[in-house]
Design a protein around this motif. Structure first.
Motif, PDB file in Angstrom:
ATOM      1  N   ASP A 273      27.289  33.046  57.645  1.00  0.00           N
ATOM      2  CA  ASP A 273      28.089  32.063  56.919  1.00  0.00           C
ATOM      3  C   ASP A 273      27.426  31.746  55.580  1.00  0.00           C
ATOM      4  O   ASP A 273      26.318  32.189  55.289  1.00  0.00           O
ATOM      5  CB  ASP A 273      28.240  30.774  57.742  1.00  0.00           C
ATOM      6  CG  ASP A 273      28.902  31.042  59.083  1.00  0.00           C
ATOM      7  OD1 ASP A 273      29.870  31.824  59.106  1.00  0.00           O
ATOM      8  OD2 ASP A 273      28.434  30.490  60.097  1.00  0.00           O
ATOM      9  N   ASN A 274      28.145  30.947  54.797  1.00  0.00           N
ATOM     10  CA  ASN A 274      27.623  30.446  53.519  1.00  0.00           C
ATOM     11  C   ASN A 274      27.195  31.579  52.589  1.00  0.00           C
ATOM     12  O   ASN A 274      26.113  31.547  51.999  1.00  0.00           O
ATOM     13  CB  ASN A 274      26.448  29.494  53.750  1.00  0.00           C
ATOM     14  CG  ASN A 274      26.844  28.285  54.578  1.00  0.00           C
ATOM     15  OD1 ASN A 274      27.957  27.782  54.447  1.00  0.00           O
ATOM     16  ND2 ASN A 274      25.946  27.825  55.434  1.00  0.00           N
ATOM     17  N   ASN A 275      28.034  32.584  52.492  1.00  0.00           N
ATOM     18  CA  ASN A 275      27.728  33.682  51.577  1.00  0.00           C
ATOM     19  C   ASN A 275      28.030  33.255  50.142  1.00  0.00           C
ATOM     20  O   ASN A 275      29.133  32.753  49.858  1.00  0.00           O
ATOM     21  CB  ASN A 275      28.572  34.915  51.929  1.00  0.00           C
ATOM     22  CG  ASN A 275      28.201  35.482  53.286  1.00  0.00           C
ATOM     23  OD1 ASN A 275      27.109  35.989  53.474  1.00  0.00           O
ATOM     24  ND2 ASN A 275      29.113  35.385  54.237  1.00  0.00           N
ATOM     25  N   PRO A 276      27.109  33.440  49.231  1.00  0.00           N
ATOM     26  CA  PRO A 276      27.355  33.019  47.840  1.00  0.00           C
ATOM     27  C   PRO A 276      28.383  33.917  47.176  1.00  0.00           C
ATOM     28  O   PRO A 276      28.379  35.138  47.380  1.00  0.00           O
ATOM     29  CB  PRO A 276      25.974  33.171  47.184  1.00  0.00           C
ATOM     30  CG  PRO A 276      25.267  34.197  48.011  1.00  0.00           C
ATOM     31  CD  PRO A 276      25.761  34.015  49.407  1.00  0.00           C
ATOM     32  N   PRO A 277      29.288  33.352  46.368  1.00  0.00           N
ATOM     33  CA  PRO A 277      30.302  34.181  45.700  1.00  0.00           C
ATOM     34  C   PRO A 277      29.713  34.971  44.545  1.00  0.00           C
ATOM     35  O   PRO A 277      28.726  34.581  43.929  1.00  0.00           O
ATOM     36  CB  PRO A 277      31.325  33.157  45.203  1.00  0.00           C
ATOM     37  CG  PRO A 277      30.520  31.905  45.018  1.00  0.00           C
ATOM     38  CD  PRO A 277      29.464  31.925  46.085  1.00  0.00           C
ATOM     39  N   VAL A 278      30.360  36.103  44.266  1.00  0.00           N
ATOM     40  CA  VAL A 278      29.985  36.907  43.102  1.00  0.00           C
ATOM     41  C   VAL A 278      30.521  36.218  41.852  1.00  0.00           C
ATOM     42  O   VAL A 278      31.651  35.704  41.864  1.00  0.00           O
ATOM     43  CB  VAL A 278      30.569  38.328  43.236  1.00  0.00           C
ATOM     44  CG1 VAL A 278      30.279  39.170  41.994  1.00  0.00           C
ATOM     45  CG2 VAL A 278      30.006  39.005  44.466  1.00  0.00           C
ATOM     46  N   PRO A 279      29.756  36.135  40.766  1.00  0.00           N
ATOM     47  CA  PRO A 279      30.272  35.511  39.539  1.00  0.00           C
ATOM     48  C   PRO A 279      31.578  36.157  39.080  1.00  0.00           C
ATOM     49  O   PRO A 279      31.769  37.373  39.209  1.00  0.00           O
ATOM     50  CB  PRO A 279      29.144  35.744  38.532  1.00  0.00           C
ATOM     51  CG  PRO A 279      27.914  35.864  39.365  1.00  0.00           C
ATOM     52  CD  PRO A 279      28.348  36.537  40.637  1.00  0.00           C
ATOM     53  N   PHE A 280      32.462  35.328  38.531  1.00  0.00           N
ATOM     54  CA  PHE A 280      33.804  35.813  38.190  1.00  0.00           C
ATOM     55  C   PHE A 280      33.782  36.864  37.090  1.00  0.00           C
ATOM     56  O   PHE A 280      34.679  37.711  37.019  1.00  0.00           O
ATOM     57  CB  PHE A 280      34.690  34.637  37.770  1.00  0.00           C
ATOM     58  CG  PHE A 280      36.110  35.038  37.485  1.00  0.00           C
ATOM     59  CD1 PHE A 280      36.966  35.413  38.504  1.00  0.00           C
ATOM     60  CD2 PHE A 280      36.585  35.061  36.180  1.00  0.00           C
ATOM     61  CE1 PHE A 280      38.264  35.798  38.237  1.00  0.00           C
ATOM     62  CE2 PHE A 280      37.878  35.440  35.911  1.00  0.00           C
ATOM     63  CZ  PHE A 280      38.724  35.805  36.938  1.00  0.00           C
ATOM     64  N   LYS A 281      32.771  36.836  36.212  1.00  0.00           N
ATOM     65  CA  LYS A 281      32.731  37.839  35.149  1.00  0.00           C
ATOM     66  C   LYS A 281      32.594  39.248  35.730  1.00  0.00           C
ATOM     67  O   LYS A 281      33.179  40.201  35.201  1.00  0.00           O
ATOM     68  CB  LYS A 281      31.592  37.546  34.185  1.00  0.00           C
ATOM     69  CG  LYS A 281      30.214  37.565  34.808  1.00  0.00           C
ATOM     70  CD  LYS A 281      29.133  37.267  33.777  1.00  0.00           C
ATOM     71  CE  LYS A 281      27.745  37.340  34.395  1.00  0.00           C
ATOM     72  NZ  LYS A 281      26.683  37.071  33.371  1.00  0.00           N
ATOM     73  N   HIS A 282      31.862  39.396  36.841  1.00  0.00           N
ATOM     74  CA  HIS A 282      31.765  40.707  37.490  1.00  0.00           C
ATOM     75  C   HIS A 282      33.087  41.091  38.159  1.00  0.00           C
ATOM     76  O   HIS A 282      33.497  42.254  38.135  1.00  0.00           O
ATOM     77  CB  HIS A 282      30.637  40.694  38.514  1.00  0.00           C
ATOM     78  CG  HIS A 282      29.297  40.374  37.942  1.00  0.00           C
ATOM     79  ND1 HIS A 282      28.772  41.041  36.849  1.00  0.00           N
ATOM     80  CD2 HIS A 282      28.365  39.451  38.291  1.00  0.00           C
ATOM     81  CE1 HIS A 282      27.584  40.539  36.559  1.00  0.00           C
ATOM     82  NE2 HIS A 282      27.320  39.575  37.418  1.00  0.00           N
ATOM     83  N   VAL A 283      33.744  40.095  38.759  1.00  0.00           N
ATOM     84  CA  VAL A 283      35.038  40.364  39.393  1.00  0.00           C
ATOM     85  C   VAL A 283      36.059  40.798  38.347  1.00  0.00           C
ATOM     86  O   VAL A 283      36.809  41.768  38.533  1.00  0.00           O
ATOM     87  CB  VAL A 283      35.526  39.107  40.145  1.00  0.00           C
ATOM     88  CG1 VAL A 283      36.925  39.326  40.711  1.00  0.00           C
ATOM     89  CG2 VAL A 283      34.554  38.746  41.259  1.00  0.00           C
ATOM     90  N   ARG A 284      36.102  40.080  37.230  1.00  0.00           N
ATOM     91  CA  ARG A 284      37.042  40.427  36.160  1.00  0.00           C
ATOM     92  C   ARG A 284      36.798  41.848  35.660  1.00  0.00           C
ATOM     93  O   ARG A 284      37.739  42.631  35.498  1.00  0.00           O
ATOM     94  CB  ARG A 284      36.911  39.429  35.006  1.00  0.00           C
ATOM     95  CG  ARG A 284      37.791  39.761  33.807  1.00  0.00           C
ATOM     96  CD  ARG A 284      37.432  38.891  32.617  1.00  0.00           C
ATOM     97  NE  ARG A 284      37.750  37.501  32.844  1.00  0.00           N
ATOM     98  CZ  ARG A 284      38.954  36.971  32.606  1.00  0.00           C
ATOM     99  NH1 ARG A 284      39.932  37.725  32.132  1.00  0.00           N
ATOM    100  NH2 ARG A 284      39.160  35.697  32.820  1.00  0.00           N
ATOM    101  N   ARG A 285      35.533  42.179  35.406  1.00  0.00           N
ATOM    102  CA  ARG A 285      35.224  43.511  34.890  1.00  0.00           C
ATOM    103  C   ARG A 285      35.628  44.601  35.876  1.00  0.00           C
ATOM    104  O   ARG A 285      36.200  45.633  35.485  1.00  0.00           O
ATOM    105  CB  ARG A 285      33.731  43.601  34.569  1.00  0.00           C
ATOM    106  CG  ARG A 285      33.344  44.928  33.921  1.00  0.00           C
ATOM    107  CD  ARG A 285      31.918  44.923  33.421  1.00  0.00           C
ATOM    108  NE  ARG A 285      30.967  44.791  34.508  1.00  0.00           N
ATOM    109  CZ  ARG A 285      30.196  43.727  34.701  1.00  0.00           C
ATOM    110  NH1 ARG A 285      30.261  42.705  33.873  1.00  0.00           N
ATOM    111  NH2 ARG A 285      29.342  43.665  35.711  1.00  0.00           N
ATOM    112  N   LEU A 286      35.360  44.379  37.153  1.00  0.00           N
ATOM    113  CA  LEU A 286      35.688  45.391  38.161  1.00  0.00           C
ATOM    114  C   LEU A 286      37.199  45.569  38.315  1.00  0.00           C
ATOM    115  O   LEU A 286      37.704  46.700  38.363  1.00  0.00           O
ATOM    116  CB  LEU A 286      35.067  44.994  39.499  1.00  0.00           C
ATOM    117  CG  LEU A 286      35.329  45.936  40.674  1.00  0.00           C
ATOM    118  CD1 LEU A 286      34.743  47.307  40.382  1.00  0.00           C
ATOM    119  CD2 LEU A 286      34.731  45.372  41.952  1.00  0.00           C
ATOM    120  N   VAL A 287      37.941  44.442  38.372  1.00  0.00           N
ATOM    121  CA  VAL A 287      39.398  44.529  38.556  1.00  0.00           C
ATOM    122  C   VAL A 287      40.050  45.148  37.325  1.00  0.00           C
ATOM    123  O   VAL A 287      40.937  46.015  37.443  1.00  0.00           O
ATOM    124  CB  VAL A 287      39.971  43.130  38.852  1.00  0.00           C
ATOM    125  CG1 VAL A 287      41.496  43.183  38.897  1.00  0.00           C
ATOM    126  CG2 VAL A 287      39.430  42.615  40.174  1.00  0.00           C
TER     127      VAL A 287
END
Length: 316
Positions: A273-287
């Motif tokens: 549990d309590n897994n830290p989220p990936v920063p959104f800038k990495h998500v945006r770049r990947l998507v």
């Protein structure tokens, strides 16, 4: 005898707010001046190196670059291994060394910017009054303090040199790591993981024959339990730092009660549990790279905060 020049009278009309704003403005000007000097020095150094590169034969230049790269990678590897072992075995000392390195880098910048005198001018309490109160409260006389400071001056000087060398080595390590992550991210990540786990493996190799020498089974069990608690805490920190695939492996190992000691089961169970989220800038770049366009071209809305986060994926 010549008359002494009178000191300029302070402007009684200036309040503390105006004095504070004036000090902040002076500090900003000093920082801007320091930045301009640094940019000038950097530009002249770049011009000099560019001139050297253009006038050096290609074969000789390639040999120099290869040698410099080899030295940089070797120094960065040595720094990474030493920092990993020190952080694992002597974490408090490692924090002190890192803090001293940060101070050794920041102190010259603050001194050049002249922030200290400006803050002292704004502060309602003078340094003399602070020193006087400290002398009254302290059970040690000022002479003893002065003697101790004089005796410890060589050690402090040596510590400053070591802190500066550590700061330079750490800066080189960060640069080399950034370059290697661009060149081969996955391999660099595996090497970093191996370097972080190596002190734990070495500690087990050293402790195993020592624990076997204990005569009573209860002593051996207590020693192994203490060793497993330490190793599990270190592995939990490593998995938390790396995340992703390594967190998934920790989750799997946390369910293998027939294979793992209890301290490892308890430590790895925290990765469920309590897994830290990936920063959104990495998500945006990947998507955007996967879809071949901006998010606004494919979605009407895209929430930056994830709805849920797991070990190797998160939902938006």
């Amino acid at each position: 005898a010549p008359k002494k020049a009178k000191a300029p009278k302070a402007d009684k009309g200036r309040g503390p707010v105006a004095a504070t704003l004036g000090a902040i403005g002076g500090a900003k000007d000093a920082l801007a001046s320091t930045a301009r000097r640094a940019v000038t020095a950097a530009s002249s150094a770049v011009k000099h190196h560019a001139n050297v590169i253009t006038t050096t034969p290609k074969k000789q230049l390639a040999a120099r670059l290869a040698l410099a790269s080899l030295k940089g990678v070797r120094g960065a590897a040595t720094h990474a291994v030493a920092t990993s072992f020190a952080g694992c075995y002597l974490p408090k000392l490692t924090l002190v060394v890192k803090a001293a390195a940060a101070v050794s880098v920041a102190a010259p910048l603050i001194r050049r910017a002249g922030i200290g005198p400006k803050l002292a001018a704004v502060s309602p309490v003078s340094l003399k009054s602070v020193k006087y109160v400290a002398e009254l409260v302290s059970p040690v006389s000022p002479d003893v303090v002065a003697d101790l400071a004089k005796a410890s001056a060589p050690a402090v000087k040596l510590g400053g040199k070591l802190a500066k060398s550590f700061a330079k080595s750490h800066a080189r390590y960060l640069v080399v790591r950034a370059v290697l992550r661009v060149v081969s991210r996955e391999k660099t990540r595996r090497v970093e993981y191996a370097v972080r786990v190596a002190p734990i493996v070495v500690a087990y190799g050293v402790k195993k024959p020592l624990i076997k020498r204990k005569k009573l089974p209860s002593q051996r069990d207590a020693a192994w339990l203490s060793m497993h608690r330490w190793g599990a805490a270190e592995m939990r920190r490593v998995i938390a730092d790396f995340g992703g695939f390594y967190r998934k492996v920790g989750q799997i190992m946390g369910t293998a009660r027939q294979m793992m000691p209890d301290p490892y089961i308890e430590a790895f169970a925290e990765t469920m549990d309590n897994n830290p989220p990936v920063p959104f800038k990495h998500v945006r770049r990947l998507v955007e790279r996967s879809l071949g366009g901006k998010l606004c071209e494919h979605f009407l809305e895209f929430e930056e905060k994830p709805l849920a986060t797991a070990s190797i994926a998160q939902v938006h």
